[in-house]
Structures are given as structure tokens and as C-alpha cells.
Design an enzyme around this catalytic site. Sequence first.
Site, PDB file in Angstrom:
ATOM      1  CB  SER A 295      -0.959   0.049   1.184  1.00  0.00           C
ATOM      2  OG  SER A 295      -0.239   0.244   2.380  1.00  0.00           O
TER       3      SER A 295
ATOM      4  CE1 TYR B 198      -3.896  -1.565   1.727  1.00  0.00           C
ATOM      5  CE2 TYR B 198      -3.276  -2.893  -0.165  1.00  0.00           C
ATOM      6  CZ  TYR B 198      -3.241  -2.664   1.192  1.00  0.00           C
ATOM      7  OH  TYR B 198      -2.546  -3.513   2.023  1.00  0.00           O
TER       8      TYR B 198
END
EC number: 4.1.1.11
Length: 150
Positions: free
Chosen positions: A24, A57
Site C-alpha cells: 500500500s 491502495y
Amino acid sequence: MRKVVGAKLHGIHVTDANIDYHGSITLDPDHCEEAGILPLEFVEIWNKNSGARISTYVILGERGSRCCILNGAAARTCQPGDQIIICSSIYIDADEIPSLRPKVLAFDRDNRVIDRLSYHVDVDETGRYRFSIRDENGAAQPIPLKAKTV
């Protein structure tokens, strides 16, 4: 449905790259909230230094830290100090595009916001699209808009 820009962090600098994490990008919640990027939202990342393009993300880091940390495999694509563009996207019907006003935040070397912009699409009386970039006061900016170097 069309995939369009939802929000953008333009020219933010990488503050750390941590390969030993599950994955991420860690961002300051203040930046995410102002732009309209949500935790766990998938974003595209474009490295202005290397040209690398990835998708991952968002997770939220410490509020006020101005952090931008690439984690896991993403850490291999960016080095601390690299300038990147982070772009979220949304899916909407084409006829909704004129009502959309994506926010764009631009940053200095210390990841302080130096510009607050928005993208505008209007439809003229002949049905043709008109695109503009506006500053936080609503003033139209030149296209293409050159990024500030601070």
C-alpha cells in the site's frame, strides 16, 4: 459508465519506502480528506522521476505528518525524495461528468499544499465539451497548466 479522475495529489514527495510491509501507500489523512481520497481506496501512482506507474491502495498515516510512504512491492518503484502523482478514479455515467469537480492538490518539497485546484467540464449550447482548470478562487488557469517548482 466512464472511469474518470476522482481526486489527485500532484507532485507530492515520497518520504519513505518500506519493502518489509504487506503493501500500500501511507498518506497523511489531512491530504486525503482535503482531496477526497478514502482509506482503502485504490489509487494509481505515477513517479515523475522514473516514469514508473503502479496501482495500490491507501492507508492513513499520522495526521499532520505530511507522509507519503510506499510499502511492500510498491517500495521498489519509488525512492525517498521522488516526486509522484497520486490519482484516484471513479465510475460515473458520461452525462454526470459536467457535475464533477475533482480536487487537485499540488505540493512543495516538504509536502505542504501550495495549490488547490479543481477540474471542470462544461457542455456548451452545441453539445461540445469545454475543459478548464480553476484555482481555489474559481479563476481559470492556463491549459496545459505548468506545475510550480518550489
